[in-house]
Design an enzyme around this catalytic site. Sequence first.
Site, mmCIF file in Angstrom:
data_model
loop_
_atom_site.group_PDB
_atom_site.id
_atom_site.type_symbol
_atom_site.label_atom_id
_atom_site.label_comp_id
_atom_site.label_asym_id
_atom_site.label_seq_id
_atom_site.Cartn_x
_atom_site.Cartn_y
_atom_site.Cartn_z
ATOM 1 N N HIS A 126 -0.106 -11.936 1.360
ATOM 2 C CA HIS A 126 -1.120 -11.085 0.719
ATOM 3 C C HIS A 126 -1.774 -11.798 -0.467
ATOM 4 C CE1 HIS A 126 -2.038 -6.575 -0.225
ATOM 5 N NE2 HIS A 126 -3.097 -7.324 -0.351
ATOM 6 N N TYR B 13 0.857 -1.194 0.000
ATOM 7 C CA TYR B 13 0.000 0.000 0.000
ATOM 8 C C TYR B 13 0.887 1.236 0.000
ATOM 9 C CZ TYR B 13 -3.716 -3.256 1.458
ATOM 10 O OH TYR B 13 -4.595 -4.306 1.551
ATOM 11 N N GLY C 85 -24.325 3.770 -3.646
ATOM 12 C CA GLY C 85 -24.907 3.235 -4.874
ATOM 13 C C GLY C 85 -24.157 3.727 -6.108
ATOM 14 N N LEU D 238 -18.181 -3.311 2.231
ATOM 15 C CA LEU D 238 -19.180 -2.355 1.708
ATOM 16 C C LEU D 238 -19.137 -2.281 0.183
ATOM 17 C CD1 LEU D 238 -18.828 0.439 4.404
ATOM 18 C CD2 LEU D 238 -20.797 -1.039 4.017
ATOM 19 N N GLY D 239 -18.641 -3.351 -0.452
ATOM 20 C CA GLY D 239 -18.613 -3.360 -1.916
ATOM 21 C C GLY D 239 -17.820 -2.203 -2.477
ATOM 22 N N ARG D 240 -16.694 -1.886 -1.810
ATOM 23 C CA ARG D 240 -15.795 -0.787 -2.207
ATOM 24 C C ARG D 240 -16.528 0.550 -2.291
ATOM 25 N NH1 ARG D 240 -10.937 -3.173 -3.325
ATOM 26 N NH2 ARG D 240 -11.009 -5.365 -3.897
ATOM 27 N N PHE E 61 -19.856 0.928 -2.785
ATOM 28 C CA PHE E 61 -21.121 0.889 -3.535
ATOM 29 C C PHE E 61 -22.332 0.829 -2.599
ATOM 30 C CE2 PHE E 61 -24.513 -1.271 -5.952
ATOM 31 C CZ PHE E 61 -24.573 -0.448 -7.064
ATOM 32 N N PHE E 62 -22.197 0.134 -1.464
ATOM 33 C CA PHE E 62 -23.339 0.016 -0.560
ATOM 34 C C PHE E 62 -23.535 1.267 0.289
ATOM 35 C CE2 PHE E 62 -22.197 -4.689 -0.818
ATOM 36 C CZ PHE E 62 -23.033 -4.883 -1.897
ATOM 37 N N SER F 144 -13.316 -5.254 1.936
ATOM 38 C CA SER F 144 -14.331 -4.630 1.058
ATOM 39 C C SER F 144 -15.759 -5.036 1.426
ATOM 40 C CB SER F 144 -14.063 -4.977 -0.415
ATOM 41 O OG SER F 144 -12.707 -4.815 -0.730
#
Length: 343
Positions: free
Chosen positions: A129, A61, A218, A210-212, A214-215, A208
Amino acid sequence: MGTNVPRIKLGSQGLEVSKQGLGCMGMSMAYGPPKPEPEMIELIHHAVNSGVTFLDTSDVYGPRTNEILLGKALKGGMRKSVQIATKFGVTRSKDGKMEIHGEPAYVRAACEASLERLQVDCIDLYYAHRIDTRIPIEVTMGELKKLVEEGKIKYIGLSEASASTIRRAHAVHPITAVQSEWSLWARDVEEEIIPTCRELGIGIVPHSPLGRGFFSTGPKLMENLSDGDFRKMIPRLQPGNIEANKVVYERISEMAKEKGCTPSRLALAWVHYQGDDVSPIPGTTKIDNFNENIGALTVKLTSEEMSRLSALADFVKGDRHVFMYSTWINSDTPPLSSWKGEY
């Protein structure tokens, strides 16, 4: 210290962590340019003071700058309060291609370098990883076992590893945690990986969750992404797929409204309800979003609501990752008998 975040035993080797962790990658890379260091240090301090003590980073990272950031943030008394998870094994070649390394000498050199950047004597949880498919997993694990014996790492983890790789690794030295993507729309680990972890007493760390993002917002998520944001390449966030996936977000939003919570809290609560051996690591770069995520721990779900949420995966279009070739799907390694080097 915050008392509102429960603690769980992760795996069966003695590691205890907060039931929700903090993914630190986005502070330094992948989701647009690196964020200002003072703000990120403030966020890390806020997280720890709120009771989120399980901090997730990796040497890739930045590269390397995220570990340095964490080292600065945790200097002094705070180190005693936290569980640091970092990872080795992924490098980028000059042309940006991902390379994966599990050679014993590499593992040791990577660990020494991470200890220095993090300014610690010992890493709490050290993950491979990604799995180097050229080298028997037993060989990589042999070196990690030595690092445990030397007191440089406390516990060993694997990230995006197949069930057979987990089993073989665990036979060399107990694995404490497996990290893989697991969320309302990333469910491929449920068939073999989750049951294998549970059979062997290994904790599960969903990344992830939270769906990266999206959640949380949206399809609107895609409108404000900066240049170089990795999410622009994720198949299920591409035009075409995102229109189909909008339905998933709309259904989550409807349920969240019924329950009087936000879509992101509902999506995260679904992950928490998978079991007491699960500690998801949603990432954020904003204190407000962090506070929002912590609220997921107070959301109560019935079995009927869990079923409704679980059914949404049937509507999802597109792969979960840009590099599906580097996920657990292709993470089996050659048999130990094929190894000609030292072990």
